[in-house]
Design a protein around this motif. Structure first.
Motif, PDB file in Angstrom:
ATOM      1  N   TRP A 239       0.183   2.623   9.944  1.00  0.00           N
ATOM      2  CA  TRP A 239      -0.571   2.309  11.156  1.00  0.00           C
ATOM      3  C   TRP A 239      -0.358   3.406  12.183  1.00  0.00           C
ATOM      4  CZ3 TRP A 239      -3.501  -2.168  11.479  1.00  0.00           C
ATOM      5  CH2 TRP A 239      -3.293  -3.083  10.453  1.00  0.00           C
TER       6      TRP A 239
ATOM      7  N   ARG B 253      -5.586   3.430  14.487  1.00  0.00           N
ATOM      8  CA  ARG B 253      -5.783   2.248  13.658  1.00  0.00           C
ATOM      9  C   ARG B 253      -5.379   0.982  14.420  1.00  0.00           C
ATOM     10  NH1 ARG B 253      -3.888   1.950   7.306  1.00  0.00           N
ATOM     11  NH2 ARG B 253      -5.110   0.101   6.850  1.00  0.00           N
TER      12      ARG B 253
ATOM     13  N   THR C  56       5.096   4.015   8.048  1.00  0.00           N
ATOM     14  CA  THR C  56       4.064   3.058   8.397  1.00  0.00           C
ATOM     15  C   THR C  56       2.680   3.685   8.229  1.00  0.00           C
ATOM     16  OG1 THR C  56       3.117   1.744  10.172  1.00  0.00           O
ATOM     17  CG2 THR C  56       4.326   3.693  10.837  1.00  0.00           C
TER      18      THR C  56
ATOM     19  N   PHE D 242       0.867  -1.177   0.000  1.00  0.00           N
ATOM     20  CA  PHE D 242       0.000   0.000   0.000  1.00  0.00           C
ATOM     21  C   PHE D 242       0.902   1.223   0.000  1.00  0.00           C
ATOM     22  CE2 PHE D 242      -2.402   3.085   2.751  1.00  0.00           C
ATOM     23  CZ  PHE D 242      -3.273   3.484   1.754  1.00  0.00           C
TER      24      PHE D 242
ATOM     25  N   VAL E 161       6.749  -5.594   2.779  1.00  0.00           N
ATOM     26  CA  VAL E 161       7.635  -5.154   1.713  1.00  0.00           C
ATOM     27  C   VAL E 161       8.721  -4.215   2.234  1.00  0.00           C
ATOM     28  CG1 VAL E 161       6.354  -3.086   1.033  1.00  0.00           C
ATOM     29  CG2 VAL E 161       7.590  -4.407  -0.690  1.00  0.00           C
TER      30      VAL E 161
ATOM     31  N   ARG F 293      13.839  -7.163  14.419  1.00  0.00           N
ATOM     32  CA  ARG F 293      13.036  -6.311  13.539  1.00  0.00           C
ATOM     33  C   ARG F 293      13.767  -4.990  13.332  1.00  0.00           C
ATOM     34  NH1 ARG F 293       8.055  -6.519  11.279  1.00  0.00           N
ATOM     35  NH2 ARG F 293       6.701  -4.700  11.410  1.00  0.00           N
TER      36      ARG F 293
HETATM   37  N1  UDP Z   1      -0.278  -2.579   4.002  1.00  0.00           N
HETATM   38  C1  UDP Z   1      -1.344  -2.904   3.158  1.00  0.00           C
HETATM   39  N2  UDP Z   1      -2.535  -2.243   3.314  1.00  0.00           N
HETATM   40  C2  UDP Z   1      -2.726  -1.273   4.244  1.00  0.00           C
HETATM   41  C3  UDP Z   1      -1.626  -0.973   5.110  1.00  0.00           C
HETATM   42  C4  UDP Z   1      -0.429  -1.648   4.967  1.00  0.00           C
HETATM   43  O1  UDP Z   1      -1.235  -3.772   2.307  1.00  0.00           O
HETATM   44  O2  UDP Z   1      -3.818  -0.709   4.310  1.00  0.00           O
HETATM   45  C5  UDP Z   1       1.015  -3.301   3.843  1.00  0.00           C
HETATM   46  C6  UDP Z   1       2.253  -2.409   3.692  1.00  0.00           C
HETATM   47  O3  UDP Z   1       2.450  -2.024   2.349  1.00  0.00           O
HETATM   48  C7  UDP Z   1       3.372  -3.300   4.208  1.00  0.00           C
HETATM   49  C8  UDP Z   1       2.666  -4.133   5.274  1.00  0.00           C
HETATM   50  O4  UDP Z   1       1.272  -4.046   5.015  1.00  0.00           O
HETATM   51  O5  UDP Z   1       3.886  -4.178   3.218  1.00  0.00           O
HETATM   52  C9  UDP Z   1       2.989  -3.642   6.671  1.00  0.00           C
HETATM   53  O6  UDP Z   1       2.640  -2.282   6.803  1.00  0.00           O
HETATM   54  P1  UDP Z   1       3.434  -1.263   7.705  1.00  0.00           P
HETATM   55  O7  UDP Z   1       4.898  -1.406   7.486  1.00  0.00           O
HETATM   56  O8  UDP Z   1       2.830   0.080   7.452  1.00  0.00           O
HETATM   57  O9  UDP Z   1       3.044  -1.774   9.165  1.00  0.00           O
HETATM   58  P2  UDP Z   1       4.008  -1.922  10.447  1.00  0.00           P
HETATM   59  O10 UDP Z   1       5.262  -2.612   9.988  1.00  0.00           O
HETATM   60  O11 UDP Z   1       4.258  -0.539  10.902  1.00  0.00           O
HETATM   61  O12 UDP Z   1       3.204  -2.745  11.382  1.00  0.00           O
END
Ligand code: UDP
Ligand code: MG
Length: 349
Positions: free
Chosen positions: A233, A237, A231, A38, A121, A223
């Motif tokens: 999030w 959310r 991010t 995304f 990703v 990590r």
């Molecule tokens: N992602 C997605 N849809 C959404 C939000 C996030 O497909 O609505 C994907 C984003 O591209 C990434 C993965 O989910 O590959 C993790 O997102 P992010 O890194 O923002 O989350 P965090 O690592 O902070 O938990």
């Protein structure tokens, strides 16, 4: 009686067979890498570079399923360009942003591999762990979880709130969520088929992964911070995500009101008895506004909270009975020479 003995020996034989490594886990396999994206224009290229570095075993073919979750930047255009030259890439383009959980579901549904690995990703889940996942799978495990041992790249608030969430969740729910396990893991085809059978619309994937069970082991990893972008999030959310998990996997919040009601009724009864006795002995006292109003306010607060909790469940029932699809696919783009022959592999389940 004879039958019983037969059953036991048959059971034993099955048990022995189960504890051996299934023969189909040797030799060539296809690994499906499921990547929800995304607005990840900047992360995709570094991700592919790292992934290619990690997966160089000749026995292991792989396909990379990018699920474009309604990106508004040039993510989709970039993927379209990449798919022309890279035969391992497939794009599942969703019709809008459905959220990571739905995007993951779409990816798992479309994956064709003997094993499936969902991965972020942004390189926060290191691709170099995948060969270790596969090695464990070849040993006979059906699920290999990546466990984040070092979360120093997350903020202190995020780490603590996440710990609190796991504690509360595991206390309330019958499904045990392993702490610090994200979506990064390897799953056997059998596990994927089991997950596909869960019809719920509330796709709390961590819960779903944990609910299906199977032989599971864990591999620790650190990590790291995001490679690019930011991010999606925020805390609001995440809070809603936590609520989804909580209300989706436990009816304990409903039961709390049974106990609260019981306690309140008991207290009221005792208080009532006390007042009656007091009136009998000392006559009627008029003052009492303060105690009356505080009891009324307290009780109405409790009632509204309990209504809210019931509303949470009714809302969820409403969403489930509508039976809307979890995601909608606009288009699936595969490399032009991606015929099924190429994907044929000796492992058949
Ligand atoms: N992602 C997605 N849809 C959404 C939000 C996030 O497909 O609505 C994907 C984003 O591209 C990434 C993965 O989910 O590959 C993790 O997102 P992010 O890194 O923002 O989350 P965090 O690592 O902070 O938990
Ligand atoms: Mg991330």
């Amino acid at each position: 009686m004879r039958n019983d003995i037969n059953d036991i020996s048959e059971g034993n034989r099955r048990w022995q067979r189960r504890s051996e490594v299934p023969s189909s886990r040797e030799g060539h396999i296809l690994i499906s890498i499921v990547v929800p994206v995304f607005n990840e224009y900047d992360s995709i290229r570094p991700f592919l570079t790292e992934l290619k570095k990690a997966l160089s075993e000749p026995d292991e073919k792989f396909e990379v399923l990018f699920v474009n979750d309604g990106s508004t930047d040039d993510t989709f255009e970039l993927l379209q360009r990449l798919v022309k030259t890279d035969k391992t890439i497939r794009i599942i383009d969703l019709s809008r942003n459905f959220g990571k959980e739905a995007a993951l579901t779409a990816g798992l549904d479309m994956a064709r591999g003997d094993v499936v690995v969902p991965i972020d990703v942004d390189l926060q889940d290191p691709p170099e762990l995948i060969p270790q996942f596969v090695a464990k799978w070849r040993e006979g495990y059906d699920v290999v979880n990546g466990v984040r041992v070092d979360r120093s790249s997350d903020t202190i608030v995020k780490r603590n709130s996440s710990r609190g969430f796991y504690r509360l969740f595991n206390r309330l729910s019958h499904t045990a969520l392993p702490e610090n396990v994200g979506d990064f893991r390897l799953m056997d085809r059998q596990v994927i088929e089991a997950i596909k059978r869960l019809p719920e619309r509330n796709r709390f994937m961590k819960g779903i992964f944990a609910w299906v069970g199977f032989r599971t082991c864990e591999i620790p990893y650190t990590r790291t911070p995001r490679v690019a972008g930011k991010t999606s999030w925020n805390y609001w959310r995440l809070w809603n995500f936590a609520l989804d998990g909580m209300f989706g996997y436990s009816t304990a919040p409903l039961r709390i009101w049974t106990y609260a009601g019981f306690l309140l009724a008991l207290t009221s009864f005792l208080f009532g008895a006390f007042i009656i006795v007091k009136t009998l002995f000392y006559g009627i006292e008029v003052p009492g506004y303060a105690s009356l109003i505080s009891v009324i306010l307290f009780l109405s607060g409790i009632q509204i909270i309990s209504l809210g909790v019931m509303g949470e469940y009714i809302g969820r029932i409403f969403l489930e009975v509508k039976k809307r699809p979890v995601y909608l696919i606009r288009e699936v783009i595969a490399p032009e020479t991606d015929d099924d022959d190429k994907m044929e592999h000796p492992v058949q389940k």
